[in-house]
Scaffold this motif. Structure first.
Motif, PDB file in Angstrom:
ATOM      1  N   LEU A  35       0.846  -1.190   0.000  1.00  0.00           N
ATOM      2  CA  LEU A  35       0.000   0.000   0.000  1.00  0.00           C
ATOM      3  C   LEU A  35       0.878   1.234   0.000  1.00  0.00           C
ATOM      4  CD1 LEU A  35      -2.479  -1.143   2.787  1.00  0.00           C
ATOM      5  CD2 LEU A  35      -2.858  -1.239   0.327  1.00  0.00           C
ATOM      6  N   VAL A  36       0.561   2.177  -0.880  1.00  0.00           N
ATOM      7  CA  VAL A  36       1.329   3.414  -0.967  1.00  0.00           C
ATOM      8  C   VAL A  36       0.361   4.587  -0.901  1.00  0.00           C
ATOM      9  CG1 VAL A  36       2.929   4.801  -2.314  1.00  0.00           C
ATOM     10  CG2 VAL A  36       3.122   2.294  -2.327  1.00  0.00           C
ATOM     11  N   GLU A  37       0.475   5.348   0.185  1.00  0.00           N
ATOM     12  CA  GLU A  37      -0.374   6.517   0.368  1.00  0.00           C
ATOM     13  C   GLU A  37       0.264   7.757  -0.246  1.00  0.00           C
ATOM     14  OE1 GLU A  37      -0.689   4.160   4.363  1.00  0.00           O
ATOM     15  OE2 GLU A  37       0.846   4.652   2.879  1.00  0.00           O
ATOM     16  N   SER A  38      -0.586   8.684  -0.662  1.00  0.00           N
ATOM     17  CA  SER A  38      -0.118   9.969  -1.173  1.00  0.00           C
ATOM     18  C   SER A  38      -1.202  11.010  -0.942  1.00  0.00           C
ATOM     19  CB  SER A  38       0.218   9.877  -2.660  1.00  0.00           C
ATOM     20  OG  SER A  38      -0.924   9.521  -3.408  1.00  0.00           O
ATOM     21  N   GLY A  39      -0.820  12.275  -1.092  1.00  0.00           N
ATOM     22  CA  GLY A  39      -1.784  13.358  -0.984  1.00  0.00           C
ATOM     23  C   GLY A  39      -1.724  14.146   0.297  1.00  0.00           C
ATOM     24  N   MET A  88     -11.227  -1.724   2.626  1.00  0.00           N
ATOM     25  CA  MET A  88     -10.134  -0.781   2.761  1.00  0.00           C
ATOM     26  C   MET A  88     -10.497   0.249   3.815  1.00  0.00           C
ATOM     27  SD  MET A  88      -7.896  -1.698   0.417  1.00  0.00           S
ATOM     28  CE  MET A  88      -6.843  -0.259   0.242  1.00  0.00           C
ATOM     29  N   GLY A  89      -9.493   0.816   4.429  1.00  0.00           N
ATOM     30  CA  GLY A  89      -9.793   1.801   5.452  1.00  0.00           C
ATOM     31  C   GLY A  89      -8.651   2.767   5.688  1.00  0.00           C
ATOM     32  N   TRP A  90      -8.938   3.740   6.524  1.00  0.00           N
ATOM     33  CA  TRP A  90      -7.946   4.738   6.921  1.00  0.00           C
ATOM     34  C   TRP A  90      -7.954   4.856   8.444  1.00  0.00           C
ATOM     35  CZ3 TRP A  90      -4.716   7.092   3.482  1.00  0.00           C
ATOM     36  CH2 TRP A  90      -5.060   7.027   2.126  1.00  0.00           C
ATOM     37  N   PHE A  91      -6.752   4.945   8.977  1.00  0.00           N
ATOM     38  CA  PHE A  91      -6.541   5.243  10.386  1.00  0.00           C
ATOM     39  C   PHE A  91      -5.650   6.476  10.471  1.00  0.00           C
ATOM     40  CE2 PHE A  91      -7.962   1.535  12.964  1.00  0.00           C
ATOM     41  CZ  PHE A  91      -8.390   0.716  11.936  1.00  0.00           C
ATOM     42  N   ARG A  92      -5.576   7.051  11.640  1.00  0.00           N
ATOM     43  CA  ARG A  92      -4.669   8.177  11.847  1.00  0.00           C
ATOM     44  C   ARG A  92      -4.091   8.120  13.251  1.00  0.00           C
ATOM     45  NH1 ARG A  92      -9.047  13.216  11.801  1.00  0.00           N
ATOM     46  NH2 ARG A  92     -10.109  12.671  13.758  1.00  0.00           N
ATOM     47  N   ALA A 144      -2.448  14.669  11.818  1.00  0.00           N
ATOM     48  CA  ALA A 144      -2.026  13.321  12.190  1.00  0.00           C
ATOM     49  C   ALA A 144      -1.324  12.663  11.015  1.00  0.00           C
ATOM     50  CB  ALA A 144      -3.239  12.470  12.593  1.00  0.00           C
ATOM     51  N   HIS A 145      -0.740  11.510  11.304  1.00  0.00           N
ATOM     52  CA  HIS A 145      -0.215  10.658  10.247  1.00  0.00           C
ATOM     53  C   HIS A 145      -1.344   9.709   9.859  1.00  0.00           C
ATOM     54  CE1 HIS A 145       3.504   9.700   8.160  1.00  0.00           C
ATOM     55  NE2 HIS A 145       3.131   8.440   8.174  1.00  0.00           N
ATOM     56  N   TYR A 146      -1.670   9.681   8.587  1.00  0.00           N
ATOM     57  CA  TYR A 146      -2.793   8.895   8.105  1.00  0.00           C
ATOM     58  C   TYR A 146      -2.297   7.627   7.418  1.00  0.00           C
ATOM     59  CZ  TYR A 146      -6.150  12.564   9.173  1.00  0.00           C
ATOM     60  OH  TYR A 146      -6.955  13.473   9.827  1.00  0.00           O
ATOM     61  N   TYR A 147      -2.907   6.508   7.789  1.00  0.00           N
ATOM     62  CA  TYR A 147      -2.500   5.212   7.270  1.00  0.00           C
ATOM     63  C   TYR A 147      -3.640   4.539   6.503  1.00  0.00           C
ATOM     64  CZ  TYR A 147       1.210   5.612  10.765  1.00  0.00           C
ATOM     65  OH  TYR A 147       2.279   6.033  11.529  1.00  0.00           O
ATOM     66  N   SER A 160      -3.341  -5.337   6.525  1.00  0.00           N
ATOM     67  CA  SER A 160      -2.020  -4.855   6.130  1.00  0.00           C
ATOM     68  C   SER A 160      -2.033  -3.339   6.040  1.00  0.00           C
ATOM     69  CB  SER A 160      -1.636  -5.447   4.772  1.00  0.00           C
ATOM     70  OG  SER A 160      -1.572  -6.856   4.845  1.00  0.00           O
ATOM     71  N   TRP A 161      -0.932  -2.735   6.493  1.00  0.00           N
ATOM     72  CA  TRP A 161      -0.853  -1.285   6.621  1.00  0.00           C
ATOM     73  C   TRP A 161       0.173  -0.691   5.672  1.00  0.00           C
ATOM     74  CZ3 TRP A 161      -3.235   1.593  10.814  1.00  0.00           C
ATOM     75  CH2 TRP A 161      -4.038   0.802  11.636  1.00  0.00           C
ATOM     76  N   GLY A 162      -0.115   0.531   5.214  1.00  0.00           N
ATOM     77  CA  GLY A 162       0.861   1.295   4.476  1.00  0.00           C
ATOM     78  C   GLY A 162       1.756   2.075   5.425  1.00  0.00           C
ATOM     79  N   GLN A 163       2.679   2.828   4.844  1.00  0.00           N
ATOM     80  CA  GLN A 163       3.611   3.607   5.657  1.00  0.00           C
ATOM     81  C   GLN A 163       3.008   4.913   6.148  1.00  0.00           C
ATOM     82  OE1 GLN A 163       6.803   2.611   6.648  1.00  0.00           O
ATOM     83  NE2 GLN A 163       5.905   0.685   5.930  1.00  0.00           N
ATOM     84  N   GLY A 164       1.956   5.343   5.500  1.00  0.00           N
ATOM     85  CA  GLY A 164       1.258   6.537   5.958  1.00  0.00           C
ATOM     86  C   GLY A 164       1.723   7.809   5.287  1.00  0.00           C
TER      87      GLY A 164
END
Length: 120
Positions: free
Chosen positions: A4-8, A34-38, A92-95, A109-113
């Protein structure tokens, strides 16, 4: 193995908007929730939003309801988080997370955020 690769992410003034993207690879994206955490400095990681594999069901934490919208494009293996009316407390850091279901979203499974900073 899923990747997973986050951007934006970035810096935005209060009241502004950002859209996060999360590109997934390594598995059949369309069959997973799929989801988002922070996580803010000094605070525990917090669930933000999740979306079912078909996109028909979405779940949000109360603090972002009406301001954030989660969506997905299975053709692009990408999930989005549109964030409007941002507040300093959204900093926050969003994952991005992928899992077999919304119920188990925190176990996936988590991305780097990516970092979001909202200035007042």
């Amino acid at each position: 193995q899923v990747q997973l690769v986050e951007s934006g992410g970035g810096l935005v003034q209060a009241g502004g908007s950002l859209r996060l993207s999360c590109a997934a690879s390594g598995h059949t994206f369309s069959t997973y929730a799929m989801g988002w955490f922070r996580q803010a400095p000094g605070k525990e990681r917090e669930f933000v939003a999740a979306i079912s594999w078909g996109g028909s069901r979405t779940v949000y934490v109360d603090s972002v309801k009406g301001r954030f919208t989660i969506s997905r494009d299975n053709a692009k293996n990408t999930v989005y988080l549109q964030m409007n009316s941002l507040k300093p407390e959204d900093t926050a850091h969003y994952y991005c997370v992928v899992s077999s279901s919304i119920a188990t979203i925190s176990e996936g499974s988590w991305g780097q955020g990516t970092q979001i900073t909202v200035s007042s």
